[in-house]
Design a protein around this motif. Structure first.
Motif, PDB file in Angstrom:
ATOM      1  N   LEU A 125     -58.537 -69.695  62.789  1.00 32.70           N
ATOM      2  CA  LEU A 125     -57.850 -68.403  62.768  1.00 32.70           C
ATOM      3  C   LEU A 125     -57.853 -67.806  61.353  1.00 32.70           C
ATOM      4  O   LEU A 125     -57.795 -66.589  61.195  1.00 32.70           O
ATOM      5  CB  LEU A 125     -56.404 -68.562  63.263  1.00 32.70           C
ATOM      6  CG  LEU A 125     -56.240 -69.030  64.713  1.00 32.70           C
ATOM      7  CD1 LEU A 125     -54.761 -69.119  65.080  1.00 32.70           C
ATOM      8  CD2 LEU A 125     -56.959 -68.086  65.678  1.00 32.70           C
ATOM      9  N   GLN A 126     -57.939 -68.692  60.354  1.00 30.78           N
ATOM     10  CA  GLN A 126     -57.900 -68.197  58.973  1.00 30.78           C
ATOM     11  C   GLN A 126     -59.112 -67.321  58.652  1.00 30.78           C
ATOM     12  O   GLN A 126     -59.066 -66.511  57.725  1.00 30.78           O
ATOM     13  CB  GLN A 126     -57.795 -69.369  57.973  1.00 30.78           C
ATOM     14  CG  GLN A 126     -56.583 -70.281  58.201  1.00 30.78           C
ATOM     15  CD  GLN A 126     -55.248 -69.535  58.308  1.00 30.78           C
ATOM     16  OE1 GLN A 126     -55.023 -68.541  57.615  1.00 30.78           O
ATOM     17  NE2 GLN A 126     -54.368 -70.012  59.188  1.00 30.78           N
TER      18      GLN A 126
ATOM     19  N   VAL B 161     -45.343 -57.516  73.749  1.00 31.65           N
ATOM     20  CA  VAL B 161     -46.486 -56.787  74.324  1.00 31.65           C
ATOM     21  C   VAL B 161     -46.069 -55.651  75.238  1.00 31.65           C
ATOM     22  O   VAL B 161     -46.852 -54.751  75.495  1.00 31.65           O
ATOM     23  CB  VAL B 161     -47.421 -57.696  75.147  1.00 31.65           C
ATOM     24  CG1 VAL B 161     -48.265 -58.547  74.243  1.00 31.65           C
ATOM     25  CG2 VAL B 161     -46.668 -58.518  76.160  1.00 31.65           C
TER      26      VAL B 161
ATOM     27  N   VAL C 179     -52.761 -55.699  59.587  1.00 35.72           N
ATOM     28  CA  VAL C 179     -52.480 -55.815  61.028  1.00 35.72           C
ATOM     29  C   VAL C 179     -51.040 -56.275  61.216  1.00 35.72           C
ATOM     30  O   VAL C 179     -50.636 -57.298  60.682  1.00 35.72           O
ATOM     31  CB  VAL C 179     -53.442 -56.825  61.704  1.00 35.72           C
ATOM     32  CG1 VAL C 179     -53.125 -56.935  63.194  1.00 35.72           C
ATOM     33  CG2 VAL C 179     -54.885 -56.427  61.487  1.00 35.72           C
ATOM     34  N   GLU C 180     -50.285 -55.501  61.965  1.00 36.54           N
ATOM     35  CA  GLU C 180     -48.885 -55.869  62.243  1.00 36.54           C
ATOM     36  C   GLU C 180     -48.828 -57.018  63.253  1.00 36.54           C
ATOM     37  O   GLU C 180     -49.524 -56.973  64.266  1.00 36.54           O
ATOM     38  CB  GLU C 180     -48.149 -54.666  62.851  1.00 36.54           C
ATOM     39  CG  GLU C 180     -47.621 -53.685  61.846  1.00 36.54           C
ATOM     40  CD  GLU C 180     -46.564 -54.299  60.939  1.00 36.54           C
ATOM     41  OE1 GLU C 180     -45.537 -54.778  61.460  1.00 36.54           O
ATOM     42  OE2 GLU C 180     -46.795 -54.316  59.707  1.00 36.54           O
ATOM     43  N   PRO C 181     -47.986 -58.002  63.006  1.00 37.59           N
ATOM     44  CA  PRO C 181     -47.840 -59.077  64.007  1.00 37.59           C
ATOM     45  C   PRO C 181     -47.346 -58.492  65.336  1.00 37.59           C
ATOM     46  O   PRO C 181     -46.533 -57.565  65.347  1.00 37.59           O
ATOM     47  CB  PRO C 181     -46.771 -59.992  63.409  1.00 37.59           C
ATOM     48  CG  PRO C 181     -46.670 -59.622  61.968  1.00 37.59           C
ATOM     49  CD  PRO C 181     -47.108 -58.194  61.854  1.00 37.59           C
ATOM     50  N   LEU C 182     -47.868 -59.042  66.443  1.00 36.46           N
ATOM     51  CA  LEU C 182     -47.469 -58.568  67.771  1.00 36.46           C
ATOM     52  C   LEU C 182     -46.509 -59.582  68.392  1.00 36.46           C
ATOM     53  O   LEU C 182     -46.885 -60.721  68.657  1.00 36.46           O
ATOM     54  CB  LEU C 182     -48.714 -58.403  68.651  1.00 36.46           C
ATOM     55  CG  LEU C 182     -48.499 -57.970  70.105  1.00 36.46           C
ATOM     56  CD1 LEU C 182     -47.786 -56.629  70.201  1.00 36.46           C
ATOM     57  CD2 LEU C 182     -49.841 -57.892  70.837  1.00 36.46           C
ATOM     58  N   ALA C 183     -45.275 -59.155  68.614  1.00 35.74           N
ATOM     59  CA  ALA C 183     -44.286 -60.056  69.202  1.00 35.74           C
ATOM     60  C   ALA C 183     -43.915 -59.627  70.618  1.00 35.74           C
ATOM     61  O   ALA C 183     -43.605 -60.448  71.454  1.00 35.74           O
ATOM     62  CB  ALA C 183     -43.035 -60.114  68.335  1.00 35.74           C
TER      63      ALA C 183
ATOM     64  N   VAL D  93     -60.272 -64.914  60.329  1.00 35.84           N
ATOM     65  CA  VAL D  93     -60.119 -63.542  60.814  1.00 35.84           C
ATOM     66  C   VAL D  93     -59.388 -62.705  59.764  1.00 35.84           C
ATOM     67  O   VAL D  93     -58.341 -63.114  59.256  1.00 35.84           O
ATOM     68  CB  VAL D  93     -59.318 -63.510  62.136  1.00 35.84           C
ATOM     69  CG1 VAL D  93     -59.221 -62.091  62.675  1.00 35.84           C
ATOM     70  CG2 VAL D  93     -59.954 -64.432  63.166  1.00 35.84           C
ATOM     71  N   ASP D  94     -59.974 -61.561  59.447  1.00 34.92           N
ATOM     72  CA  ASP D  94     -59.328 -60.667  58.490  1.00 34.92           C
ATOM     73  C   ASP D  94     -58.202 -59.916  59.193  1.00 34.92           C
ATOM     74  O   ASP D  94     -58.444 -59.107  60.086  1.00 34.92           O
ATOM     75  CB  ASP D  94     -60.363 -59.679  57.936  1.00 34.92           C
ATOM     76  CG  ASP D  94     -59.742 -58.713  56.929  1.00 34.92           C
ATOM     77  OD1 ASP D  94     -58.549 -58.905  56.570  1.00 34.92           O
ATOM     78  OD2 ASP D  94     -60.446 -57.772  56.510  1.00 34.92           O
ATOM     79  N   THR D  95     -56.971 -60.200  58.801  1.00 43.25           N
ATOM     80  CA  THR D  95     -55.828 -59.554  59.456  1.00 43.25           C
ATOM     81  C   THR D  95     -55.048 -58.683  58.480  1.00 43.25           C
ATOM     82  O   THR D  95     -53.890 -58.363  58.732  1.00 43.25           O
ATOM     83  CB  THR D  95     -54.877 -60.612  60.062  1.00 43.25           C
ATOM     84  OG1 THR D  95     -54.545 -61.553  59.052  1.00 43.25           O
ATOM     85  CG2 THR D  95     -55.503 -61.333  61.242  1.00 43.25           C
TER      86      THR D  95
END
Lengths: 494, 95
Positions: B41-42, B55, B49-53, B44-46
């Motif tokens: 996962l590291q 949906v 990007v806001e964390p999605l808690a 991936v360029d995030t």
């Protein structure tokens, strides 16, 4: 008569009851007998025949008075993750082995109010953590299907809702509840040759469903055909003041709306789902499914979901993190098992060591690690950011298509004992179901054919959020074209 | 990052799960494998990007701060391993 009673659709059953071709009591008895005949499958944790027959007698009174409800007397199996008032609810865990809820989950209450009759509580992976129903404290569930090439092997029914899927496939119940966190309804439906649907996150109330990963958990429905699953979901869905994440959206009449043809619908085929090592049978059935939808008037379009390969590892950070928090409540104080210790801390530790099985402990520890100081951002927050990218992928794809067609699982049912020494291999069984779960989207698995071992394979249709209607429409069209009629041997001997 | 036995022991303590020496041998390589697999996962360029808690994008609703149920002491205590006079009972924690 009995075998007829065990293989009807919901609509046929309601008509038969109304026309007095058979009574609710006869219908219920036939299913209870089938449940007893199929005990070797270990699909049930707790059978409730007395309660079922008492309810059947009430149903017969209602039918006599012409007061039939939506799903009057329809035989139901309830996943043992739904709390049922006065009936033991275990989550297939030693820690809740003797837990008798004093309340009823919203979904099971709605199904009861619609007239369904629950004949038993079904086996599952402990706390719904697993993809093969082999982590239950009450032992594994056996799939009613047998491999043609190795009929001596006992196969898994998929998981986590394996008991429910096996019950419907074996004719023990007409419908069954499931839950779906990463594929726990859709994948066992595929393994057992039946229909399994997970609605949009928020469509059903989670109140009274024993929590695993709250941002992902949804109730699911099993049936032997798409229409029955649509009728069942309609009853289960709707806003509930007791679950603030349940939606206020109106619940459409899925079964009525799904019969419209699919001419002009655009069906997306995600290129990233052609994973390495996928069996040829799965690939063939997927291609055939796309051809069938095309023949029914849909347009097939290739789409891209670029972050697909990160979905499973993302899920295995997010879900265990939430699980470690949710399962903190099992401490031996207010309910459940208690193992004494010299002080309070030791009592907690002994209780949880004795009460949880290996897979649950593994996930609690992964989650605890990912949420611990110094690792929270690197794991949990990172996974949540990738979760947004996965959700964005779907949003972009749905600019180009109305529904997405994929295999439900990368294989058919495997033997009990296979894959169990390697958690990651087991986790990858959910590679096609997890992405939609992370994005909160509805998905349905429809039986699409048999592989070279004579075992069922399902295809998954993913819809836009809140657009279960298009998902059901596509599923119905696929079902009509496939005309899947194979049944496991067990259902025929009844 | 490596998950050795002492790390597992620490995690198990945080999670309030008693582990034996044998358990440590069993879980350490498994947790190590799972977490190294998740390392991908590291890549991936995030950034940005806001964390999605949540949906569902449903705003959580508020209600009046009123008691909506209650008087169910017996229900609440019904499944407790040990109770006395309407209380949960645990091992003595104050000397």
């Amino acid at each position: 008569m009995t075998s007829k009673l065990l293989s009807m659709t919901v609509t046929e059953t309601l008509t038969g009851l109304k026309n007095k071709e058979f009574s609710a009591t006869e219908l219920t008895k036939a299913h209870i007998e089938q449940m007893e005949a199929c005990r070797s499958l270990n699909a049930m944790i707790t059978e409730t025949p007395e309660q079922a027959l008492a309810e059947a007698a009430q149903s017969d009174e209602r039918i006599a008075k012409g007061e039939m409800r939506e799903l009057e007397a329809i035989p139901m199996a309830m996943k043992d993750l739904f709390c049922t008032k006065g009936v033991r609810t275990t989550a297939a865990s030693h820690i809740l082995e003797n837990f008798i809820p004093t309340y009823e989950s919203t979904v099971s209450q709605k199904l009861k109010d619609a007239g369904t009759i629950t004949i038993g509580k079904t086996n599952l992976d402990e706390f719904a953590m697993g993809g093969a129903n082999i982590t239950s404290y009450f032992g594994p569930v056996e799939n009613p299907w047998k491999s043609k090439t190795a009929p001596e092997k006992k196969l898994v029914p998929g998981g986590s809702s394996g008991g429910s899927a096996a019950a419907v496939a074996a004719g023990m119940s007409m419908l069954a509840t499931g839950t779906d966190t990463g594929g726990s309804t859709r994948q066992p439906a595929s393994f057992c040759g039946i229909v399994g649907v997970k609605p949009t996150y928020g469509r059903c109330s989670r109140w009274g469903i024993i929590a695993f990963a709250s941002s992902l958990d949804q109730a699911g429905a099993f049936a032997r055909n798409v229409e029955d699953s649509a009728l069942m979901l309609k009853v289960m869905a709707g806003h509930d003041a007791k679950d603030s994440t349940s939606a206020r959206h109106e619940v459409p009449d899925f079964a009525a709306l799904m019969k419209q043809d699919i001419k002009g619908l655009k069906i997306g085929i995600p290129k990233e789902y052609r994973v390495d090592g996928m069996p040829q049978d799965v690939l063939d059935i997927w291609n055939k499914g796309a051809e069938m939808l095309k023949s029914a008037g849909a347009e097939i379009v290739e789409i891209s979901l670029p972050h697909t390969k990160y979905a499973v590892p993302t899920y295995y950070i997010v879900a265990p993190a939430e699980a470690s928090s949710n399962l903190a409540r099992y401490d031996g104080v207010r309910y459940g098992l208690r193992e004494e210790g010299k002080d309070l801390q030791e009592m907690y530790e002994n209780t949880r060591a004795a009460g949880f099985g290996a897979e649950v402990k593994r996930r609690i520890m992964i989650g605890t690690y990912c949420l611990s100081a110094g690792y929270y951002d690197a794991y949990y927050t990172k996974a949540q950011r990738i979760r947004r990218l996965i959700s964005n992928d779907f949003a972009a794809a749905f600019e180009k298509c109305d529904a997405i067609l994929t295999p439900t699982a990368p294989s058919s049912a495997f033997a009990i004992g296979e894959n169990s020494d390697d958690p990651i291999k087991m986790y990858l069984g959910d590679v096609f179901t997890i992405p939609a779960s992370l994005a909160g989207l509805p998905g349905i698995s429809v039986p699409a054919g048999l592989d070279d071992q004579g075992l069922p394979l399902g295809l998954q249709i993913i819809g836009r959020a809140w657009d279960e209607v298009t998902m059901f429409r596509t599923a119905f069209a696929l079902e009509q074209a496939v005309a899947f009629s194979a049944q496991p041997e067990l259902i025929k001997v009844a | 990052m490596s998950i050795d036995k002492s790390t597992v022991s620490k995690i198990a303590n945080l999670a309030r799960i008693k582990v034996t020496e044998q358990d440590l041998d069993y879980y350490a390589p498994q947790l190590q494998n799972i977490l190294s697999w998740a390392e991908q996962l590291q890549e991936v360029d995030t950034s940005g990007v806001e964390p999605l808690a949540n949906v569902s994008e449903i705003a959580l609703s508020l209600r009046k701060d009123e008691v909506t149920d209650g008087n169910i002491q017996q229900d609440i205590l019904a499944n407790a391993p040990e109770t006395v006079e309407g209380f949960f009972v645990v091992t003595k924690i104050v000397e």
